[in-house]
Write a protein that holds these residues in place. Structure first.
Motif, PDB file in Angstrom:
ATOM      1  N   UNK A 204       0.641  -1.114   0.089  1.00 33.08           N
ATOM      2  CA  UNK A 204      -0.033  -0.020   0.111  1.00 33.08           C
ATOM      3  C   UNK A 204       0.874   1.306   0.095  1.00 33.08           C
ATOM      4  N   UNK A 205       2.093   0.987   0.491  1.00 37.80           N
ATOM      5  CA  UNK A 205       2.971   2.277   0.613  1.00 37.80           C
ATOM      6  C   UNK A 205       4.092   2.116  -0.563  1.00 37.80           C
ATOM      7  N   UNK A 206       3.755   1.431  -1.341  1.00 39.10           N
ATOM      8  CA  UNK A 206       5.087   1.104  -2.689  1.00 39.10           C
ATOM      9  C   UNK A 206       5.676   2.463  -3.170  1.00 39.10           C
ATOM     10  N   UNK A 207       4.663   3.354  -3.513  1.00 40.99           N
ATOM     11  CA  UNK A 207       5.381   4.409  -4.093  1.00 40.99           C
ATOM     12  C   UNK A 207       6.202   5.411  -3.151  1.00 40.99           C
ATOM     13  N   UNK A 208       6.145   5.078  -1.796  1.00 42.92           N
ATOM     14  CA  UNK A 208       7.047   5.798  -0.866  1.00 42.92           C
ATOM     15  C   UNK A 208       8.157   4.847  -0.383  1.00 42.92           C
ATOM     16  N   UNK A 211      11.597   6.348  -1.107  1.00 45.01           N
ATOM     17  CA  UNK A 211      12.035   7.743  -0.199  1.00 45.01           C
ATOM     18  C   UNK A 211      12.449   7.264   1.157  1.00 45.01           C
ATOM     19  N   UNK A 212      11.707   6.051   1.454  1.00 46.15           N
ATOM     20  CA  UNK A 212      12.116   5.325   2.901  1.00 46.15           C
ATOM     21  C   UNK A 212      13.268   4.709   2.592  1.00 46.15           C
ATOM     22  N   UNK A 213      13.761   3.980   1.532  1.00 47.29           N
ATOM     23  CA  UNK A 213      15.024   3.378   1.701  1.00 47.29           C
ATOM     24  C   UNK A 213      16.332   4.534   1.411  1.00 47.29           C
ATOM     25  N   UNK A 214      15.778   5.582   0.713  1.00 43.90           N
ATOM     26  CA  UNK A 214      16.643   6.838   0.686  1.00 43.90           C
ATOM     27  C   UNK A 214      17.262   7.032   2.153  1.00 43.90           C
ATOM     28  N   UNK A 215      15.960   7.392   2.951  1.00 49.20           N
ATOM     29  CA  UNK A 215      16.357   7.863   4.255  1.00 49.20           C
ATOM     30  C   UNK A 215      17.285   6.653   5.047  1.00 49.20           C
ATOM     31  N   UNK A 238      10.574  -3.535  -2.365  1.00 50.80           N
ATOM     32  CA  UNK A 238      10.780  -3.784  -3.833  1.00 50.80           C
ATOM     33  C   UNK A 238      12.227  -3.581  -4.296  1.00 50.80           C
ATOM     34  N   UNK A 239      12.420  -4.082  -5.738  1.00 55.01           N
ATOM     35  CA  UNK A 239      13.728  -3.889  -6.157  1.00 55.01           C
ATOM     36  C   UNK A 239      14.274  -2.263  -6.468  1.00 55.01           C
ATOM     37  N   UNK A 240      13.402  -1.588  -6.685  1.00 52.88           N
ATOM     38  CA  UNK A 240      13.767  -0.088  -6.970  1.00 52.88           C
ATOM     39  C   UNK A 240      14.097   0.643  -5.673  1.00 52.88           C
ATOM     40  N   UNK A 241      13.359   0.398  -4.693  1.00 57.11           N
ATOM     41  CA  UNK A 241      13.620   0.928  -3.312  1.00 57.11           C
ATOM     42  C   UNK A 241      14.956   0.335  -2.762  1.00 57.11           C
ATOM     43  N   UNK A 242      15.224  -0.793  -3.004  1.00 57.78           N
ATOM     44  CA  UNK A 242      16.614  -1.479  -2.770  1.00 57.78           C
ATOM     45  C   UNK A 242      17.521  -0.628  -3.418  1.00 57.78           C
ATOM     46  N   UNK A 243      17.268  -0.546  -4.852  1.00 56.18           N
ATOM     47  CA  UNK A 243      18.471   0.150  -5.595  1.00 56.18           C
ATOM     48  C   UNK A 243      18.454   1.708  -5.134  1.00 56.18           C
ATOM     49  N   UNK A 244      17.568   2.472  -4.703  1.00 58.74           N
ATOM     50  CA  UNK A 244      17.619   3.771  -4.329  1.00 58.74           C
ATOM     51  C   UNK A 244      18.310   3.801  -2.796  1.00 58.74           C
ATOM     52  N   UNK A 245      17.973   2.859  -2.063  1.00 57.59           N
ATOM     53  CA  UNK A 245      18.818   2.966  -0.794  1.00 57.59           C
ATOM     54  C   UNK A 245      20.155   2.803  -0.822  1.00 57.59           C
ATOM     55  N   UNK A 276      19.909  12.737  -6.060  1.00 57.24           N
ATOM     56  CA  UNK A 276      19.180  12.755  -7.320  1.00 57.24           C
ATOM     57  C   UNK A 276      19.378  11.342  -8.075  1.00 57.24           C
ATOM     58  N   UNK A 277      20.571  10.794  -8.127  1.00 53.39           N
ATOM     59  CA  UNK A 277      20.876   9.811  -8.852  1.00 53.39           C
ATOM     60  C   UNK A 277      20.138   8.332  -8.475  1.00 53.39           C
ATOM     61  N   UNK A 278      20.078   8.530  -6.845  1.00 51.92           N
ATOM     62  CA  UNK A 278      19.221   7.421  -6.209  1.00 51.92           C
ATOM     63  C   UNK A 278      17.802   7.574  -6.365  1.00 51.92           C
ATOM     64  N   UNK A 279      17.439   8.734  -6.450  1.00 52.37           N
ATOM     65  CA  UNK A 279      15.850   8.954  -6.731  1.00 52.37           C
ATOM     66  C   UNK A 279      15.276   8.421  -7.839  1.00 52.37           C
ATOM     67  N   UNK A 280      16.102   8.892  -8.922  1.00 51.35           N
ATOM     68  CA  UNK A 280      15.992   8.430 -10.575  1.00 51.35           C
ATOM     69  C   UNK A 280      15.653   6.964 -10.504  1.00 51.35           C
ATOM     70  N   UNK A 281      16.835   6.463  -9.977  1.00 52.77           N
ATOM     71  CA  UNK A 281      16.813   4.898  -9.903  1.00 52.77           C
ATOM     72  C   UNK A 281      15.932   4.336  -9.398  1.00 52.77           C
ATOM     73  N   UNK A 282      15.313   4.775  -8.040  1.00 54.34           N
ATOM     74  CA  UNK A 282      14.445   4.080  -7.393  1.00 54.34           C
ATOM     75  C   UNK A 282      13.040   4.135  -7.975  1.00 54.34           C
ATOM     76  N   UNK A 283      12.804   5.141  -8.721  1.00 52.11           N
ATOM     77  CA  UNK A 283      11.351   5.185  -9.219  1.00 52.11           C
ATOM     78  C   UNK A 283      11.314   4.601 -10.581  1.00 52.11           C
ATOM     79  N   UNK A 284      12.475   4.649 -11.384  1.00 50.46           N
ATOM     80  CA  UNK A 284      12.738   4.017 -12.645  1.00 50.46           C
ATOM     81  C   UNK A 284      12.485   2.689 -12.595  1.00 50.46           C
ATOM     82  N   UNK A 285      13.060   1.647 -11.607  1.00 49.64           N
ATOM     83  CA  UNK A 285      13.090   0.390 -11.469  1.00 49.64           C
ATOM     84  C   UNK A 285      12.087  -0.185 -10.341  1.00 49.64           C
ATOM     85  N   UNK A 286      11.305   0.998  -9.928  1.00 53.94           N
ATOM     86  CA  UNK A 286      10.157   0.539  -8.946  1.00 53.94           C
ATOM     87  C   UNK A 286       9.112  -0.615  -9.349  1.00 53.94           C
ATOM     88  N   UNK A 287       8.546  -0.678 -10.819  1.00 53.38           N
ATOM     89  CA  UNK A 287       7.904  -1.364 -11.333  1.00 53.38           C
ATOM     90  C   UNK A 287       8.259  -2.965 -11.238  1.00 53.38           C
TER      91      UNK A 287
END
Length: 288
Positions: A204-208, A211-215, A238-245, A276-287
């Motif tokens: 339910x919080x997938x799109x957040x 950001x959580x992983x970044x923190x 999810x994989x995108x969040x892992x990549x962002x973190x 910025x690099x982490x944020x772009x990767x996180x949402x690009x690979x979130x699907x």
């Protein structure tokens, strides 16, 4: 509860064994990597990205130390920080029952991304690069000491046993403790809350989650990469969040960098680019 304890202990033991092997092998190359980072100036960001991908949390500290001494560009350090895999690699690789090969995919993505942003930052800071070239020419031939992951000197008066076994052993023990505690605490959470309830909440919080992983990745400690990897392996991230973190996390490198209190403008720009690099990767690979 006993089952959770034993499972966590077994998982942490696997991570410890793999980490010890990796760190013992890499202890023979850490000093050489530091020297090469200083010499390969034209290809420094690319070489920095490959160096950062080595699963050894000492590399970001080495890079920070060289940057503060004026031997390394901000772009090269950024490439190291972005590609840094830290303790995530042995944990992901040790996930034999799951998609262990994802560890190599993460390394590849982070190396390419790190090199790209590294060259971009160096392009914006061209004047600083000239200062580094002049400084290296001035101090050419001087013997330097490089700082390792726990503040120890990589070169210097130390025994082979201490350098190639004792330090890797104690570092692996630290990773074992982090891995066990995080795995055990998460296991308790699943035990009391329920795996289905927790999974539903995270979905339910997938799109957040990026950001959580970044923190979490902002925490200047290898425990953050252990936490992110454990959450991913357990299916909670999810994989995108892992990549962002993991892109935002660079072990103890940022802590050592900020401790120097030098080059504040370049450091601020470096962290902005990394975010910025982490944020772009996180949402690009979130699907995925």
């Amino acid at each position: 509860m006993l089952e959770v304890f034993l499972d966590s202990l077994l998982d942490a033991t696997k991570v410890f064994a793999l980490a010890l092997i990796v760190y013992v092998l890499l202890s023979f190359f850490e000093g050489k990597i530091a020297t090469l980072l200083e010499k390969k100036r034209k290809w420094a960001p690319l070489f920095g990205a490959f160096s950062g991908a080595i699963p050894q949390c000492g590399i970001p500290v080495v890079g920070s130390d060289l940057f503060l001494k004026g031997h390394l560009s901000a772009g090269t350090l950024l490439a190291i920080f972005i590609s840094c895999s830290d303790e995530a690699f042995p944990i992901l690789l040790g996930n034999f029952s799951g998609e262990w090969w994802m560890a190599f995919l993460i390394l590849l993505i982070k190396v390419v991304w790190g090199a790209f942003f590294g060259y971009l930052l160096d392009f914006l800071l061209r004047k600083s690069q000239k200062d580094i070239d002049e400084h290296l020419e001035h101090c050419s031939g001087e013997r330097g000491h490089h700082i390792g992951c726990c503040g120890h000197e990589i070169e210097g008066e130390t025994t082979p046993f201490k350098e190639h076994f004792l330090h890797p052993f104690f570092h692996s023990i630290k990773i074992f403790v982090y891995s066990f505690l995080i795995s055990f605490l998460f296991g308790i959470l699943v035990y009391y809350v329920g795996e289905e309830t927790l999974s539903t909440f995270l979905k339910g919080q997938r799109y957040f989650t990026p950001l959580l992983a970044l923190l979490i990745g902002l925490i200047p400690n290898c425990a953050s990469s252990v936490l992110l990897s454990t959450l991913y392996v357990s299916g909670a991230l999810p994989f995108g969040a892992l990549l962002a973190g993991l892109t935002m996390n660079a072990g103890l490198g940022p802590f050592y960098l900020l401790k120097g209190k030098k080059k504040t403008k370049e450091i601020a720009l470096l962290f902005l680019f990394q975010f910025i690099a982490a944020l772009i990767l996180g949402y690009a690979f979130l699907p995925l």
